[in-house]
Design a protein around this motif. Structure first.
Motif, PDB file in Angstrom:
ATOM      1  N   ASN A  40       0.852  -1.190   0.000  1.00 41.26           N
ATOM      2  CA  ASN A  40       0.000   0.000   0.000  1.00 41.26           C
ATOM      3  C   ASN A  40       0.891   1.244   0.000  1.00 41.26           C
ATOM      4  O   ASN A  40       1.483   1.594   1.029  1.00 41.26           O
ATOM      5  CB  ASN A  40      -0.902  -0.016   1.238  1.00 41.26           C
ATOM      6  N   PRO A  41       0.998   1.958  -1.127  1.00 40.24           N
ATOM      7  CA  PRO A  41       1.910   3.099  -1.218  1.00 40.24           C
ATOM      8  C   PRO A  41       1.586   4.219  -0.226  1.00 40.24           C
ATOM      9  O   PRO A  41       2.503   4.867   0.298  1.00 40.24           O
ATOM     10  CB  PRO A  41       1.734   3.585  -2.664  1.00 40.24           C
ATOM     11  N   GLU A  42       0.300   4.445   0.043  1.00 34.71           N
ATOM     12  CA  GLU A  42      -0.069   5.528   0.948  1.00 34.71           C
ATOM     13  C   GLU A  42       0.368   5.231   2.376  1.00 34.71           C
ATOM     14  O   GLU A  42       0.917   6.098   3.068  1.00 34.71           O
ATOM     15  CB  GLU A  42      -1.581   5.781   0.876  1.00 34.71           C
ATOM     16  N   ARG A  43       0.126   4.020   2.822  1.00 31.54           N
ATOM     17  CA  ARG A  43       0.550   3.642   4.161  1.00 31.54           C
ATOM     18  C   ARG A  43       2.069   3.655   4.259  1.00 31.54           C
ATOM     19  O   ARG A  43       2.640   4.008   5.299  1.00 31.54           O
ATOM     20  CB  ARG A  43      -0.006   2.263   4.526  1.00 31.54           C
ATOM     21  N   LEU A  44       2.718   3.274   3.189  1.00 37.42           N
ATOM     22  CA  LEU A  44       4.180   3.267   3.171  1.00 37.42           C
ATOM     23  C   LEU A  44       4.728   4.682   3.316  1.00 37.42           C
ATOM     24  O   LEU A  44       5.718   4.909   4.042  1.00 37.42           O
ATOM     25  CB  LEU A  44       4.668   2.635   1.874  1.00 37.42           C
TER      26      LEU A  44
END
Length: 448
Positions: A40-44
């Motif tokens: 998940n790019p946003e959580r990353l």
């Protein structure tokens, strides 16, 4: 300067903050590379900002890299930390509700009961991909796991993969820090010796820091007087069931009611839950799902340090006592410094003499000589031993079922689970699990 590469799979989870806080306090990690991987790019991105903030505060020269590709994270890694699963809250809720269709009701559904079993099966599919990739990209690396169901997964990792694996859980360490605070002490003032399986440890002995005599009798006296073992408090884990087990079996199960009750369904009948203030974890899962739609997840709030419905204990989440332990194990292995840990999930090898030698147990251990070696504890009391032995059998059956693609073996495990009353009930639950999770269970050759 360190050339270590430490990779975290599932870096969008709340554990990444604790890992970063461990990394910056030891010279062993100066100049190392910390690779954060999440699908998940946003959580990353949220996790990356939080970790870099910690590094800046400590003027650390640790190199942080991020990726959404597992292969990049694993390539050349020396240590791999895992805290990952697929569609966590949505699938947990389905696990729970499917079992309820056939009269199986669980207060908590993460590690035990039918819901815990299928949760384990799905995550074994996830971990097969990780360990297969580790065998290709970093075959000598240690895997240090946070993902639940811990005992199920560590059994699978130890018996059906070639990877060196350890399981980490803050239950023993964390719960006794909280218990010390509830009894008017400081976290770390109570030093405990426990053993059993993850989320189902049993107290062998307890000491007050700096003293040479057992504090067990005094501890039981304080437990009987403290309100926290007898009443429900807002946002404080309950311990009434713990107290009932102590009174019944004369042995103290370590942790809190919501995990212990996953293994012991003989507390209150479902029809009486409301009367005693208990409820299924269903509502909590639904809240997590609702929050996830807005990006306001528990993990994100943890990473960003936001207090949402914060419990009174621990008083200070950042107290050094409450640190997670994988980085301390890495430090001990890298420097060959003998180091004691009060609970790690490893193979038994005689630590608990009346449990199987190859079972995964949660016991005190010593990192020394390139390995993590369990401490000999002796025998569990008869009832505690039998309760753990039954769960160990289920762990091994599910792990073998996942490895060999044997769907009938999973059905057998359901039949043996203490929550399930009949073969008919087990068959119905398993049929619906197979139908619902066909895409998550590639180990089984299922007919369309």
């Amino acid at each position: 300067m360190s050339d270590l590469k430490i990779s975290m799979i599932g870096a969008g989870s709340g554990f990444v903050v604790s890992i970063a806080r461990e990394l910056v306090v030891s010279p062993v990690f100066e100049g190392c590379t910390f690779v954060m991987m999440d699908i998940n790019p946003e959580r990353l991105k949220i996790a990356e900002r939080a970790v870099k903030k910690i590094l800046e505060q400590h003027r650390s020269n640790i190199c942080v890299k991020t990726t959404t590709q597992q292969s990049k994270a694993l390539d050349g890694a020396d240590y791999v930390i895992t805290s990952c699963e697929i569609n966590r809250w949505a699938l947990w809720l389905k696990d729970l509700k499917i079992a309820e269709r056939y009269g199986v009701y669980q207060v908590q559904s993460e590690n035990g009961g039918p819901a815990g079993q299928v949760h384990a099966l799905r995550n074994m599919g996830v971990f097969k991909k990780i360990t297969d990739a580790m065998e290709k990209y970093c075959p000598e690396a240690w895997l240090m796991n946070f993902t639940n169901p811990m005992s199920f997964l560590c059994t699978y990792l130890n018996k059906y993969t070639k990877i060196k694996a350890l399981g980490f859980c803050h239950q023993v360490h964390g719960s006794f820090g909280v218990i010390a605070e509830q009894l008017g002490m400081e976290p770390g003032e109570l030093e405990v010796v426990t053993g059993g399986i993850n989320h189902f440890n049993w107290l062998f002995d307890i000491r007050k820091r700096g003293t040479g005599k057992s504090y067990l009798k005094e501890f039981f006296g304080k437990v009987k007087q403290s309100p926290y073992w007898h009443k429900k408090f807002a946002v404080v884990p309950r311990q009434e069931f713990t107290f009932e087990i102590l009174n019944t079996f004369g042995a103290y199960p370590v942790g809190y009611d919501d995990h212990i009750v996953e293994y012991l369904p003989f507390f209150h009948e479902h029809k009486d839950w409301k009367k005693f203030g208990y409820e299924s974890c269903e509502n909590r899962m639904k809240r997590m799902l609702a929050d996830a739609k807005t990006g306001y997840t528990l993990e994100a709030m943890t990473i960003q340090g936001k207090d949402i419905n914060r419990p009174p204990f621990p008083r200070d989440d950042n107290h050094p006592y409450y640190a997670e332990k994988p980085c301390q194990v890495i430090e001990a292995l890298e420097t060959n410094t003998p180091t004691y840990f009060d609970a790690i999930n490893i193979s038994n090898h005689g630590s608990i003499s009346n449990l199987p030698a190859d079972a995964v147990v949660d016991v005190p251990a010593l990192a020394i000589g390139g390995k993590v070696r369990g401490i000999h504890l002796g025998e569990l009391p008869m009832a505690a031993m039998e309760l753990c032995r039954r769960q160990i059998t289920l762990h091994e059956m599910i792990a073998k079922s996942a490895s060999e693609g044997d769907a009938n073996l999973f059905l057998q495990a359901l039949c043996l689970d203490p929550y399930v009353r009949s073969i008919t009930q087990a068959r119905a639950i398993w049929k619906d699990y197979l139908k619902e999770y066909r895409d998550y269970l590639p180990m089984f050759k299922l007919n369309n």
